[in-house]
Write an enzyme that holds these catalytic residues in place. Structure first.
Site, PDB file in Angstrom:
ATOM      1  N   LYS A  67       6.945   3.606  20.186  1.00 36.36           N
ATOM      2  CA  LYS A  67       7.545   4.876  19.520  1.00 36.36           C
ATOM      3  C   LYS A  67       6.874   6.365  21.236  1.00 36.36           C
ATOM      4  O   LYS A  67       6.252   6.424  21.883  1.00 36.36           O
ATOM      5  CB  LYS A  67       6.372   5.113  18.075  1.00 36.36           C
ATOM      6  CG  LYS A  67       5.952   6.415  17.608  1.00 36.36           C
ATOM      7  CD  LYS A  67       5.803   6.475  16.749  1.00 36.36           C
ATOM      8  CE  LYS A  67       4.614   7.941  16.236  1.00 36.36           C
ATOM      9  NZ  LYS A  67       4.264   8.365  14.990  1.00 36.36           N
ATOM     10  N   LYS A  80       2.451   4.393  22.153  1.00 37.13           N
ATOM     11  CA  LYS A  80       2.527   5.920  21.647  1.00 37.13           C
ATOM     12  C   LYS A  80       2.977   6.433  22.502  1.00 37.13           C
ATOM     13  O   LYS A  80       1.138   6.391  22.738  1.00 37.13           O
ATOM     14  CB  LYS A  80       2.176   5.628  20.313  1.00 37.13           C
ATOM     15  CG  LYS A  80       2.133   6.982  19.721  1.00 37.13           C
ATOM     16  CD  LYS A  80       1.115   7.222  18.579  1.00 37.13           C
ATOM     17  CE  LYS A  80       1.173   8.320  17.146  1.00 37.13           C
ATOM     18  NZ  LYS A  80       0.811   8.359  15.973  1.00 37.13           N
TER      19      LYS A  80
HETATM   20  C1  PBG Z   1      -0.215   9.203  13.501  1.00 34.88           C
HETATM   21  C2  PBG Z   1       1.315   9.482  13.283  1.00 34.88           C
HETATM   22  C3  PBG Z   1       1.756  10.307  13.921  1.00 34.88           C
HETATM   23  C4  PBG Z   1       2.897   9.739  13.343  1.00 34.88           C
HETATM   24  C5  PBG Z   1       3.274   8.819  12.875  1.00 34.88           C
HETATM   25  N1  PBG Z   1       1.835   8.195  12.509  1.00 34.88           N
HETATM   26  C6  PBG Z   1       2.013  11.782  14.209  1.00 34.88           C
HETATM   27  C7  PBG Z   1       1.650  11.985  15.392  1.00 34.88           C
HETATM   28  O1  PBG Z   1       0.651  11.105  16.106  1.00 34.88           O
HETATM   29  O2  PBG Z   1       1.032  13.139  15.829  1.00 34.88           O
HETATM   30  C8  PBG Z   1       4.418  10.116  13.746  1.00 34.88           C
HETATM   31  C9  PBG Z   1       6.120   9.550  12.508  1.00 34.88           C
HETATM   32  C10 PBG Z   1       6.758  10.658  13.092  1.00 34.88           C
HETATM   33  O3  PBG Z   1       6.805  11.803  14.165  1.00 34.88           O
HETATM   34  O4  PBG Z   1       7.874  10.324  12.304  1.00 34.88           O
HETATM   35  N2  PBG Z   1      -0.992   9.026  11.961  1.00 34.88           N
END
Ligand code: PBG
Length: 328
Positions: free
Chosen positions: A250, A197
């Site tokens: 991601k 991520k």
């Molecule tokens: C954290 C989380 C995020 C997303 C999914 N889980 C936000 C982040 O890391 O700031 C982002 C998903 C998206 O942008 O659609 N709980």
């Protein structure tokens, strides 16, 4: 005159032929619908940057889940938007927390026809908006956070989550959650690790949707640097070694290379998250008439599959499912 020996165009002549030889397909079975469920609202609250997406009430969240089932989607991933937040995000593991109540309510209505995935993280529940508990210096305390993730995962599993999805990028989070689940007698609960991520600007609209914008600083101290692919591979390998049942990359569009790189290296189902900013971008360009939105959405998802993703978490899931139901 020299004529070409190979004529690949032969196979592009008609739609039927193109359909026959298409290497990658989109299926409703590949799609996971993200849902935001908010506490203390009595009607859905639209997310400005994401037309078509709302924070749902418990009741409308169940309706969305029923819609997903009716369209044949296999899964939803749930995010909670609590009324009260605190320094450690204790709302994340309350038995009557908003995500837990949503799991119970959806399960009561749709049974096992829909897989319930819960995002296992604290950012929606902490008053500072970071994904874990803070150390005295304001950084996120990795090891103190692991215990909170264990509690959260166990409580989500007890509320009926089939799959917990740790997204906080703490070191050792998958192993800690596996251990916590097993200790609680939840060996059947699977873990979907947000393994690679990246610290991305494309999460912007999500933070509006989930109310989880950090009050100070950013997430670069725990999420991957966009310049790094070897480190992304390492993260995926670590999560597999720690017991992740499924892994995810991601965002999707800015990490297609990572999906392709990781695919042959891991034997677990591989997902990609087409994130909020990617959705916002496509919807905005479509609304402005700058591109054919339906075609662009299709192309993006097919390309994510072509890169090697088995499944895609996407805010376009209902729309795509409708179109897949209408096509052949
Ligand atoms: C954290 C989380 C995020 C997303 C999914 N889980 C936000 C982040 O890391 O700031 C982002 C998903 C998206 O942008 O659609 N709980």
């Amino acid at each position: 005159m020299s004529v070409p020996v190979e004529r690949p165009r032969r196979l592009r002549r008609t739609d039927a032929l193109r359909r026959l030889v298409r290497e990658t397909r989109l299926s409703v079975d590949d799609l996971v619908l993200p849902l935001f469920v908010a506490e203390g609202i009595d009607r859905p609250r639209p997310v400005a940057a994401m037309p078509g997406v709302s924070q749902e009430t418990l009741a409308t969240c169940v309706e969305r889940a029923e819609e997903a089932v009716a369209l044949g989607l296999p899964a939803v991933i749930l995010f909670g938007v609590p009324l009260r937040k605190d320094a450690v995000g204790s709302g994340a593991w309350q038995p009557d927390g908003i995500v837990q109540r949503a799991c119970t309510a959806i399960r009561e209505t749709v049974g096992d026809r829909l897989l319930l995935i819960t995002d296992t993280c604290l950012d929606e529940f902490t008053d500072h908006g970071h994904c874990g508990a803070l150390a005295a210096d304001g950084s996120v305390d990795n090891d103190a956070t692991l215990e909170l993730y264990q509690r959260t995962a166990v409580s989500q599993a007890e509320a009926g989550a089939d799959v917990v999805a740790p997204s906080g990028m703490m070191d050792g989070q998958v192993a800690a959650i596996r251990e916590g689940l097993d200790r609680a007698g939840r060996a059947e609960t699977a873990i979907l690790a947000y393994a690679a991520k990246f610290a991305s600007a494309f999460y912007g609209p999500f933070r509006e949707a989930a109310g989880s914008t950090p009050r100070f600083g950013d997430r670069r101290g725990y999420q991957l640097d966009v310049g790094n692919s070897r480190e992304a591979v390492r993260e995926v390998e670590l999560d597999c070694a720690e017991g992740a049942d499924l892994v995810m990359v991601k965002p999707a569009l800015t990490a297609l290379d990572i999906i392709a790189l990781v695919r042959p290296l891991v034997d677990r189902p591989l997902g990609a998250y087409c994130v909020s900013g990617e959705y916002a971008m496509l919807r905005a360009a479509g609304a402005a008439g700058h591109l054919d939105e339906a075609a662009a959405v299709w192309e993006v998802h097919l390309a994510i599959r072509r890169a090697g993703a088995d499944f895609i978490c996407t805010y376009h899931a209902l729309d795509l499912a409708r179109r897949l139901a209408g096509s052949r």
